[in-house]
Design an enzyme around this catalytic site. Sequence first.
Site, short mmCIF file in Angstrom:
data_model
loop_
_atom_site.label_atom_id
_atom_site.label_comp_id
_atom_site.label_asym_id
_atom_site.label_seq_id
_atom_site.Cartn_x
_atom_site.Cartn_y
_atom_site.Cartn_z
N HIS B 216 -36.96 63.74 -104.98
CA HIS B 216 -38.00 63.40 -105.94
C HIS B 216 -38.44 64.60 -106.78
O HIS B 216 -39.17 64.43 -107.74
CB HIS B 216 -39.19 62.75 -105.22
CG HIS B 216 -38.92 61.31 -104.90
ND1 HIS B 216 -39.70 60.28 -105.35
CD2 HIS B 216 -37.90 60.73 -104.21
CE1 HIS B 216 -39.19 59.13 -104.93
NE2 HIS B 216 -38.11 59.38 -104.24
N SER B 220 -32.82 61.60 -109.36
CA SER B 220 -31.50 61.15 -108.93
C SER B 220 -30.43 61.58 -109.92
O SER B 220 -30.68 61.65 -111.12
CB SER B 220 -31.47 59.63 -108.81
OG SER B 220 -32.32 59.21 -107.78
N LYS B 244 -32.90 45.79 -106.89
CA LYS B 244 -31.46 45.99 -106.73
C LYS B 244 -31.13 46.46 -105.30
O LYS B 244 -30.14 46.00 -104.71
CB LYS B 244 -30.96 47.02 -107.76
CG LYS B 244 -29.46 47.06 -107.86
CD LYS B 244 -29.00 47.94 -109.01
CE LYS B 244 -27.48 47.97 -109.09
NZ LYS B 244 -26.99 48.74 -110.22
N ASP B 245 -31.94 47.35 -104.76
CA ASP B 245 -31.70 47.84 -103.39
C ASP B 245 -31.85 46.72 -102.36
O ASP B 245 -31.09 46.65 -101.39
CB ASP B 245 -32.68 48.97 -103.04
CG ASP B 245 -32.24 50.31 -103.61
OD1 ASP B 245 -31.08 50.40 -104.07
OD2 ASP B 245 -33.04 51.26 -103.60
N GLU B 288 -16.05 57.09 -80.46
CA GLU B 288 -16.35 56.00 -81.38
C GLU B 288 -15.58 56.20 -82.68
O GLU B 288 -15.20 57.32 -83.03
CB GLU B 288 -17.86 56.00 -81.68
CG GLU B 288 -18.68 55.31 -80.60
CD GLU B 288 -18.56 53.79 -80.65
OE1 GLU B 288 -17.43 53.28 -80.64
OE2 GLU B 288 -19.59 53.11 -80.69
#
Lengths: 254, 428
Positions: B216, B220, B244-245, B288
């Site tokens: 922030h 971005s 959108k997220d 894994e």
Amino acid sequence: MSIRKFAFSLFALTALALPAHAKEGGGHGEAAQHWSFKGMTGTYDRAALQRGFEVYRQVCASCHSLNLLSYRNLADLGYSEDQIKAIASEYAVMDGPNDEGEMFERPARPSDRFKAPFANKKAAMYANNGAYPPDMSLLAKARHGGADYIYGIMTGYADAPENMTLMQGQYWNAAMHGNIIAMSPPLSDGMVSYEDGTEGTLHQYAMDIATFLTWAAEPHMEARKRTGLKALIFLLVFSFIMYGVKKRVWQDAH
Amino acid sequence: MASGKREPFDNAFVEWVDSRLPIFTLMVKEYRAFPTPKNFNYFWNFGAIAMVMLVLMIVTGIVLAMHYTPHATMAFNSVERIMRDVNWGWMLRYMHMNGASFFFIAVYIHIFRGMYYGSYKKPRELLWIFGVLIFLLMMATAFMGYTLPWSQMGGWAATVITNLFSAIPLVGEKLVALLWGGFSVDNPTLNRFFSLHYLLPFVILGVVVLHVWALHVTGSNNPLGIEPNGPQDTVPFHPYYTAKDTFGLSVFLILYVVVTFWFPNVFAHPDHFVQYDSMVTPPHIVPEWYFLPYYAILRSITFDIGIPFTDIVFINAKFGGVIAMFGAVIVLFFLPWFDSHPVRSARFRPWYKIALLALALDFILLGYVGMETADAVKFGIPLVYVGQICTLYYFAFFVAIVPWLSKNEKALPLPKSINDAVLAAKGA
């Protein structure tokens, strides 16, 4: 190549690689049988579970424990409370100490764990020629192939090929890793008579015990699929709505 | 943080709180008004998705810990009790188990996105470093979680991984004894792994706060890799990216639900369902899936490093493998300095794009090699050679290819602004 295409091929590659993870180390690849519990909404066949339990307690239970199960769990198989009490009471379990400090035997109750055939691992090995009959509670999940593997072991006995010499107490089995198993063929046609009139064949016994042991390893499978279906329907609807919301919000952004 | 000038709120209660602690101002500034480039593609969903997965892991994990017993003789059965007798225990357990896999899927895509669009470059280096730190902490947490059911696979994975530290010269043996809490993998090992498995997610959460804070400050990055010039290039975070997220998250969760409820054990080896026995070694110990590429790198170093044609060995094969494995993660920290090319996005760097896509394939191939046994041969080629070539490319990418391209690659012309590019794409 666009990044979108690339991401898709990446996903496809990963999907292809996954099954390979499951195949390694197994026996000789058991033929897949038709199971009632497979598929998106598959459930356990209750009649097969009850027959499988009958096979377990008349045959398998003489050597194999089922330590993670209690008699009360048999309610899943469709037995009534009274039937479960009756089944449990056939077994004597150790309890105590009582007020005089003595351990005592009493008939098992539905809340008791399945009674194990041997007091401990050493006793089990001593009685079985040094081989340990594994606890069966998770067997269907602890072997590659699951139910198909169990079916494969039950039906996989045959004479050893000529170039292979077996020692005392060893048997040849197509499904076993390395083909040598220390368990004598446990089931044969007509060994257990079913109450529901189903014909007692080796194939039938093997199918039923594999179904029963799959339930024993994964008793909440039916609830799992039901819950999953609800979650899936919710998310499909929600995604659809959110797609509309997103379109609407963005329509005048550019 | 958000001290200074403040717009008053209409709601009396909100205003009362905000004038004392401007938390509402902070939320409005950082999550509503926050100017965000308007040209994100769906790759930008995965930060939010990873955040949701982290919260999901912490919530399910806290409830599981209420029912789990961290004791060598009881852990396995306590997990089975969760699966059988605890109300909805099976669901919490499967959500947690598979949640780890989906957390890693989200984070791997998130890292790839950062590399593809140059999000690690100036001024976002610290943001990137926090990200790699989160990744490293996730690996430690996931590994310890893997051991907790105290199954054959879990107990032996603990044995194999802790033994790696014995390769470190001088302090190795002491370090291993410290990790074990004794002279073998046993109850004290399980106890400390449980304690750390509970602690580390909160450390991750702390670093996530720093990661988001740093984000922030710089704002971005975006698929074009050019900075926004003004309001015509950005949209407020809410409602544009919240909508959108949420959509992207919902689609991601569909996949998660399908695996969790229909194929819950697809990532689990059968040896997870057998109790740990220190006297019986499983024939094939595998980590894994998300560790497989690093496992392959570890096993690729099959040779001692020293002066050729003499018996002088500086680094034996085992220690070399350990260095390579940890180095493969550590090298990520330095990516912003390996790559100082002024253009961020791979869209405008054709050679970097090819090199990076090759790295992604290389990584998947390493994962495949890690899954097979060490002596596996496919199509007549021993896989260990494939692993070695892939390991070589992995490191070459960071320390040779990227620095070289950084100096010599001629980038394609950049668009003038985000707005121009968006409008051009619309018109086309």
